[in-house]
Design a protein around this motif. Structure first.
Motif, PDB file in Angstrom:
ATOM      1  N   MET A 157     108.608   5.199 -67.938  1.00 43.29           N
ATOM      2  CA  MET A 157     109.335   5.750 -69.053  1.00 43.29           C
ATOM      3  C   MET A 157     108.711   7.085 -69.433  1.00 43.29           C
ATOM      4  N   THR A 158     109.522   8.082 -69.628  1.00 44.28           N
ATOM      5  CA  THR A 158     109.013   9.387 -70.040  1.00 44.28           C
ATOM      6  C   THR A 158     108.813   9.432 -71.538  1.00 44.28           C
ATOM      7  N   SER A 159     107.971  10.363 -71.951  1.00 44.97           N
ATOM      8  CA  SER A 159     107.736  10.570 -73.377  1.00 44.97           C
ATOM      9  C   SER A 159     108.944  11.289 -73.966  1.00 44.97           C
ATOM     10  N   PRO A 160     109.511  10.793 -75.072  1.00 49.22           N
ATOM     11  CA  PRO A 160     110.622  11.517 -75.690  1.00 49.22           C
ATOM     12  C   PRO A 160     110.164  12.857 -76.267  1.00 49.22           C
ATOM     13  N   LEU A 161     108.891  12.967 -76.575  1.00 53.31           N
ATOM     14  CA  LEU A 161     108.356  14.200 -77.131  1.00 53.31           C
ATOM     15  C   LEU A 161     108.069  15.237 -76.038  1.00 53.31           C
ATOM     16  N   LEU A 162     107.472  14.800 -74.931  1.00 59.81           N
ATOM     17  CA  LEU A 162     107.096  15.689 -73.823  1.00 59.81           C
ATOM     18  C   LEU A 162     107.603  15.071 -72.517  1.00 59.81           C
ATOM     19  N   PRO A 163     108.863  15.268 -72.184  1.00 59.82           N
ATOM     20  CA  PRO A 163     109.484  14.547 -71.080  1.00 59.82           C
ATOM     21  C   PRO A 163     109.158  15.046 -69.671  1.00 59.82           C
ATOM     22  N   ALA A 164     108.587  16.261 -69.506  1.00 54.36           N
ATOM     23  CA  ALA A 164     108.340  16.757 -68.155  1.00 54.36           C
ATOM     24  C   ALA A 164     107.277  17.847 -68.168  1.00 54.36           C
ATOM     25  N   ILE A 165     106.626  18.034 -67.028  1.00 57.77           N
ATOM     26  CA  ILE A 165     105.711  19.160 -66.852  1.00 57.77           C
ATOM     27  C   ILE A 165     106.539  20.349 -66.396  1.00 57.77           C
ATOM     28  N   HIS A 166     106.350  21.495 -67.046  1.00 57.27           N
ATOM     29  CA  HIS A 166     107.058  22.714 -66.673  1.00 57.27           C
ATOM     30  C   HIS A 166     106.272  23.505 -65.630  1.00 57.27           C
ATOM     31  N   HIS A 167     104.966  23.723 -65.887  1.00 59.02           N
ATOM     32  CA  HIS A 167     104.151  24.455 -64.928  1.00 59.02           C
ATOM     33  C   HIS A 167     102.679  24.115 -65.099  1.00 59.02           C
ATOM     34  N   VAL A 168     101.917  24.481 -64.082  1.00 55.83           N
ATOM     35  CA  VAL A 168     100.459  24.416 -64.113  1.00 55.83           C
ATOM     36  C   VAL A 168      99.988  25.830 -63.806  1.00 55.83           C
ATOM     37  N   ALA A 169      98.985  26.314 -64.530  1.00 57.96           N
ATOM     38  CA  ALA A 169      98.471  27.671 -64.336  1.00 57.96           C
ATOM     39  C   ALA A 169      97.061  27.625 -63.760  1.00 57.96           C
TER      40      ALA A 169
END
Length: 131
Positions: A1-13
């Motif tokens: 189950m994904t977090s409703p607050l933070l559902p995905a990683i966008h990027h890593v730097a």
């Protein structure tokens, strides 16, 4: 189950010590597609955006004389970057053919999944985790 607050990683730097070497490693050796490359004159810095998968990117930065990253033994902060792969043997063989040494494949004692590590040009540990 994904977090409703933070559902995905966008990027890593990542910050690299040798921009040309790291650019070649991530785009040519690992095969990530270059989205954009920008030279920031005021900072004497490069920023390279690479597509890892749809909606997920890797940002590669250069800065003049960045301090080295503590890596091993275990240091506080980012431990490693992990990529899911469907066939770890095939990916390890391809990396070997491209001159990248991987550690022996191990089995996660809790999940039963196979994994291994290799390092980027600055020694950042990168994990392959078989799905």
């Amino acid at each position: 189950m994904t977090s409703p607050l933070l559902p995905a990683i966008h990027h890593v730097a990542l910050i690299c010590s040798d921009y040309a070497r790291s650019k070649a490693f991530y785009s040519e050796t690992l095969g990530f597609r270059i989205i954009r490359e920008v030279h920031r004159e005021a900072r004497n810095s490069w920023k390279l955006d690479l597509e890892v998968s749809p909606g997920v990117s890797l940002e590669l930065f250069s800065f003049p004389q960045p301090p080295p990253r503590p890596s091993r033994p275990e240091a506080q902060g980012l431990r490693h970057l992990a990529f899911a792969v469907p066939d770890i043997d095939a990916v390890v063989a391809t990396l070997h053919d491209r001159g990248v040494a991987c550690e022996p494949i191990r089995v996660d004692e809790y999940t039963g999944r196979r994994f291994t590590f290799f390092a980027d040009p600055d020694g950042l540990p990168i994990e392959l985790y078989e799905q």
